[in-house]
Design an enzyme around this catalytic site. Structure first.
Site, short mmCIF file in Angstrom:
data_model
loop_
_atom_site.label_atom_id
_atom_site.label_comp_id
_atom_site.label_asym_id
_atom_site.label_seq_id
_atom_site.Cartn_x
_atom_site.Cartn_y
_atom_site.Cartn_z
N VAL A 164 40.75 -36.32 97.85
CA VAL A 164 40.34 -37.61 98.44
C VAL A 164 40.00 -38.58 97.31
O VAL A 164 39.25 -38.22 96.39
CB VAL A 164 39.09 -37.41 99.34
CG1 VAL A 164 38.66 -38.73 99.96
CG2 VAL A 164 39.38 -36.37 100.41
N VAL A 198 38.09 -34.71 94.03
CA VAL A 198 37.99 -36.16 94.12
C VAL A 198 39.02 -36.78 93.17
O VAL A 198 39.05 -36.47 91.98
CB VAL A 198 36.56 -36.64 93.77
CG1 VAL A 198 36.48 -38.16 93.87
CG2 VAL A 198 35.55 -35.98 94.69
N LYS A 199 39.89 -37.62 93.75
CA LYS A 199 40.92 -38.27 92.95
C LYS A 199 40.33 -39.50 92.26
O LYS A 199 39.73 -40.36 92.91
CB LYS A 199 42.09 -38.69 93.85
CG LYS A 199 42.88 -37.49 94.36
CD LYS A 199 43.91 -37.90 95.38
CE LYS A 199 45.08 -38.62 94.77
NZ LYS A 199 46.11 -38.93 95.80
N ILE A 200 40.51 -39.53 90.95
CA ILE A 200 39.96 -40.62 90.15
C ILE A 200 41.12 -41.29 89.40
O ILE A 200 41.84 -40.60 88.65
CB ILE A 200 38.94 -40.08 89.11
CG1 ILE A 200 37.80 -39.29 89.80
CG2 ILE A 200 38.40 -41.21 88.25
CD1 ILE A 200 36.80 -40.11 90.56
#
Ligand code: E4P
Length: 225
Positions: free
Chosen positions: A59, A86-88
């Site tokens: 996400v 977590v997509k950064i």
């Protein structure tokens, strides 16, 4: 290998997850918008319910500063649990967020990767996954094959504990190339993966086998013999 579905469409996920050996589902804000998910966390929880607790969700954080991305990540984990990465985005702020998140033990996927330099820096920042955008690189005249094989080489050379999550595909040929060049995981629209196993030649062959069987034994299956 790991296969992810790059969609937030619940019906598509349900259909593809039944057949395909998936590790999870990846999303980004555009994918969430396409699915018309007005209740953000509610929708993601529905995806989790479909794919099961053992699968993973990726996400994307949306804050523009490193501190904000860390806060986004904490909320994502608080809402969705620990089977989440977590997509950064791999920018300067993003790299600062990745370092902080790794210290906190939160899973990180470095995303929006178009260049080798972004990928190499994300490896050193501790990203668990790095997502090079295969088709978008091709659209820009960047050699995606070279980027992926170079990433695979540098990961192996330095013993980095990171996986290439190749993304942004428009056809099964691109997916095959990413896998052959060393991507340990890929994410694709389910239609690309389903089409690759549903080509007419394949369904024709299965139909012919069935017709020959039925001409000998009628509608009985082997279990019914
Ligand atoms: C994955 O991290 C990306 O969000 C996604 O695969 C981008 O795909 P697109 O180029 O089809 O938008």
């Amino acid at each position: 290998m790991e296969y992810f579905l790059d969609t937030a469409d619940l019906a598509e996920i349900e259909k593809a997850a039944r057949a395909l050996p998936i590790t999870g589902v990846t999303t980004n804000p555009s994918i969430i918008k396409k699915a018309g998910a007005e209740d953000f966390f509610g929708h993601l929880k529905k995806i989790q319910a479909i794919i099961g607790e053992d699968k993973y969700l990726h996400v994307q954080a949306v804050a523009e500063t490193a501190e904000g991305m860390v806060e986004d990540a904490k909320r994502i984990v608080a809402e969705l649990g620990d089977h989440v990465y977590v997509k950064i985005p791999t920018t300067a702020e993003g790299l600062a967020a990745m370092k902080a998140l790794k210290k906190m033990g939160i899973g990180v996927t470095a995303t929006v990767v178009y260049t080798k330099a972004q990928a190499f820096l994300a490896m050193e920042a501790g990203a668990d996954y790095i997502a090079p955008y295969f088709n978008r690189m091709e659209n820009m005249g960047i050699n995606s094959d070279d980027v992926i094989s170079s990433m695979a080489g540098v990961i192996a050379m330095n013993d980095y504990n990171t996986k290439i999550l190749a993304a942004s595909f428009k056809n099964a040929g691109q997916v095959n190339r990413a896998i052959e060049l060393g991507a340990q995981s890929i994410t694709a629209d389910p239609a690309i993966l389903m089409d690759a196993i549903g080509a007419i030649a394949i369904t024709d062959a299965v139909d012919t086998f069935l017709k020959d069987w039925k001409s000998l034994y009628g509608d009985k299956t082997i279990a019914e013999m």
